[in-house]
Design a protein around this motif. Structure first.
Motif, PDB file in Angstrom:
ATOM      1  N   ARG A  39       0.831  -1.209   0.000  1.00 46.65           N
ATOM      2  CA  ARG A  39       0.000   0.000   0.000  1.00 46.65           C
ATOM      3  C   ARG A  39       0.861   1.253   0.000  1.00 46.65           C
ATOM      4  NH1 ARG A  39      -2.996  -3.022   4.075  1.00 46.65           N
ATOM      5  NH2 ARG A  39      -1.943  -1.732   5.611  1.00 46.65           N
ATOM      6  N   LEU A  40       2.080   1.139   0.547  1.00 50.62           N
ATOM      7  CA  LEU A  40       3.045   2.233   0.541  1.00 50.62           C
ATOM      8  C   LEU A  40       4.313   1.766  -0.185  1.00 50.62           C
ATOM      9  CD1 LEU A  40       2.791   3.572   4.215  1.00 50.62           C
ATOM     10  CD2 LEU A  40       1.702   4.494   2.173  1.00 50.62           C
ATOM     11  N   ALA A  41       5.122   2.732  -0.585  1.00 58.20           N
ATOM     12  CA  ALA A  41       6.358   2.402  -1.297  1.00 58.20           C
ATOM     13  C   ALA A  41       7.470   3.331  -0.826  1.00 58.20           C
ATOM     14  CB  ALA A  41       6.154   2.542  -2.793  1.00 58.20           C
ATOM     15  N   LEU A  42       8.704   2.902  -1.055  1.00 59.05           N
ATOM     16  CA  LEU A  42       9.880   3.715  -0.749  1.00 59.05           C
ATOM     17  C   LEU A  42      10.468   4.221  -2.064  1.00 59.05           C
ATOM     18  CD1 LEU A  42      11.809   1.738   1.995  1.00 59.05           C
ATOM     19  CD2 LEU A  42      10.782   3.976   2.206  1.00 59.05           C
TER      20      LEU A  42
ATOM     21  N   ARG B   5       7.723   7.404 -15.009  1.00 64.63           N
ATOM     22  CA  ARG B   5       8.690   8.396 -15.497  1.00 64.63           C
ATOM     23  C   ARG B   5      10.116   7.858 -15.441  1.00 64.63           C
ATOM     24  NH1 ARG B   5       4.270  10.676 -13.715  1.00 64.63           N
ATOM     25  NH2 ARG B   5       3.532  12.676 -14.507  1.00 64.63           N
ATOM     26  N   ASP B   6      10.492   7.248 -14.308  1.00 64.62           N
ATOM     27  CA  ASP B   6      11.834   6.673 -14.153  1.00 64.62           C
ATOM     28  C   ASP B   6      11.776   5.638 -13.036  1.00 64.62           C
ATOM     29  OD1 ASP B   6      14.487   6.036 -14.085  1.00 64.62           O
ATOM     30  OD2 ASP B   6      15.203   8.087 -13.767  1.00 64.62           O
ATOM     31  N   ALA B   7      11.838   4.376 -13.401  1.00 64.78           N
ATOM     32  CA  ALA B   7      11.695   3.285 -12.445  1.00 64.78           C
ATOM     33  C   ALA B   7      12.867   3.210 -11.462  1.00 64.78           C
ATOM     34  CB  ALA B   7      11.561   1.960 -13.184  1.00 64.78           C
ATOM     35  N   ALA B   8      13.984   3.839 -11.776  1.00 64.93           N
ATOM     36  CA  ALA B   8      15.145   3.779 -10.887  1.00 64.93           C
ATOM     37  C   ALA B   8      14.904   4.518  -9.574  1.00 64.93           C
ATOM     38  CB  ALA B   8      16.370   4.366 -11.592  1.00 64.93           C
ATOM     39  N   PHE B   9      13.924   5.399  -9.529  1.00 62.93           N
ATOM     40  CA  PHE B   9      13.644   6.151  -8.304  1.00 62.93           C
ATOM     41  C   PHE B   9      12.843   5.328  -7.303  1.00 62.93           C
ATOM     42  CE2 PHE B   9      15.079   9.713 -10.691  1.00 62.93           C
ATOM     43  CZ  PHE B   9      15.521  10.626  -9.744  1.00 62.93           C
ATOM     44  N   VAL B  10      12.126   4.325  -7.767  1.00 59.98           N
ATOM     45  CA  VAL B  10      11.319   3.494  -6.866  1.00 59.98           C
ATOM     46  C   VAL B  10      12.216   2.387  -6.313  1.00 59.98           C
ATOM     47  CG1 VAL B  10       9.294   2.032  -6.649  1.00 59.98           C
ATOM     48  CG2 VAL B  10       9.236   4.010  -8.159  1.00 59.98           C
ATOM     49  N   VAL B  11      12.398   2.381  -4.999  1.00 59.79           N
ATOM     50  CA  VAL B  11      13.286   1.408  -4.369  1.00 59.79           C
ATOM     51  C   VAL B  11      12.491   0.191  -3.906  1.00 59.79           C
ATOM     52  CG1 VAL B  11      14.968   1.056  -2.529  1.00 59.79           C
ATOM     53  CG2 VAL B  11      14.806   3.277  -3.638  1.00 59.79           C
ATOM     54  N   VAL B  12      11.371   0.405  -3.209  1.00 58.66           N
ATOM     55  CA  VAL B  12      10.547  -0.696  -2.705  1.00 58.66           C
ATOM     56  C   VAL B  12       9.100  -0.444  -3.102  1.00 58.66           C
ATOM     57  CG1 VAL B  12       9.684  -1.895  -0.661  1.00 58.66           C
ATOM     58  CG2 VAL B  12      12.059  -1.134  -0.740  1.00 58.66           C
ATOM     59  N   LEU B  13       8.550  -1.383  -3.865  1.00 55.30           N
ATOM     60  CA  LEU B  13       7.124  -1.342  -4.211  1.00 55.30           C
ATOM     61  C   LEU B  13       6.662  -2.792  -4.291  1.00 55.30           C
ATOM     62  CD1 LEU B  13       4.570   0.172  -4.988  1.00 55.30           C
ATOM     63  CD2 LEU B  13       5.336   0.148  -7.357  1.00 55.30           C
ATOM     64  N   ASN B  14       6.172  -3.290  -3.155  1.00 55.46           N
ATOM     65  CA  ASN B  14       5.725  -4.682  -3.093  1.00 55.46           C
ATOM     66  C   ASN B  14       4.397  -4.821  -3.810  1.00 55.46           C
ATOM     67  OD1 ASN B  14       7.965  -5.563  -1.593  1.00 55.46           O
ATOM     68  ND2 ASN B  14       7.037  -4.781   0.284  1.00 55.46           N
TER      69      ASN B  14
END
Length: 180
Positions: free
Chosen positions: A123-126, A147-156
């Motif tokens: 429900r939340l992401a880092l 936009r840029d997947a490299a910015f998303v660190v944790v998205l379960n």
């Protein structure tokens, strides 16, 4: 003093003045044409060279413009991501350490128990926020990933809740807050 061939022919009476003028004009025309054709050939070469240089310059300019446009698009995307993160960062101070992998390193942030549960369920992401990390809602993280997947660190994905019917350990649930 040496006489020209034309003067010698006139003196001998072999050619009259009218014929001598015609020959003289013919000779002048030939000299002009030879000069012009030489100039025309040089002009053609010069024009071809100038045209090649113009086309090469146009191609270099086009490539430079494309590069500038790509850099501008990249800066716009980075600005959009920074704005999304700054506006949608959730304040989640706590005492529970949440460990996650960022590339080859294990990182740790301190959040409350509800945030750990929400991160585990997706429900939340880092996401990256400069040199640190920020907790954002899942829809915001998905917009950032577009936009840029490299910015998303944790998205379960949150699909860990579904239990396989053939799993012999389906009756033994693993707690979401289990810390190693």
């Amino acid at each position: 003093m040496a006489k020209s061939l034309q003067e010698q022919l006139l003196g001998a009476g072999l050619v009259d003045n009218k014929k001598a003028k015609a020959i003289k004009q013919e000779k002048r025309k030939k000299n002009k044409q030879v000069g012009r054709s030489g100039l025309a050939e040089e002009d053609a070469q010069k024009k071809a060279r100038l045209e090649r240089e113009r086309l090469e310059k146009a191609e270099r300019d086009r490539a430079l413009n494309e590069k500038k446009k790509a850099e501008l698009r990249e800066r716009e995307i980075q600005a959009q991501i920074r704005q999304l993160v700054n506006v949608n960062t959730l304040r989640v101070d706590g005492e529970t350490g949440y460990q996650f992998a960022d590339g080859a390193k294990i990182q740790k942030i301190y959040v409350d128990d509800q945030t750990v549960d929400a991160l585990a369920k997706g429900r939340l992401a880092l996401v990256r926020k400069g040199d640190s990390y920020a907790v954002v809602a899942r829809p915001v993280a998905e917009k950032i990933a577009e936009r840029d997947a490299a910015f998303v660190v944790v998205l379960n994905d949150g699909s860990g809740e579904k239990v396989d019917e053939d799993d012999p350990y389906k009756d033994y649930q693993i707690p979401d807050d289990l810390m190693w």
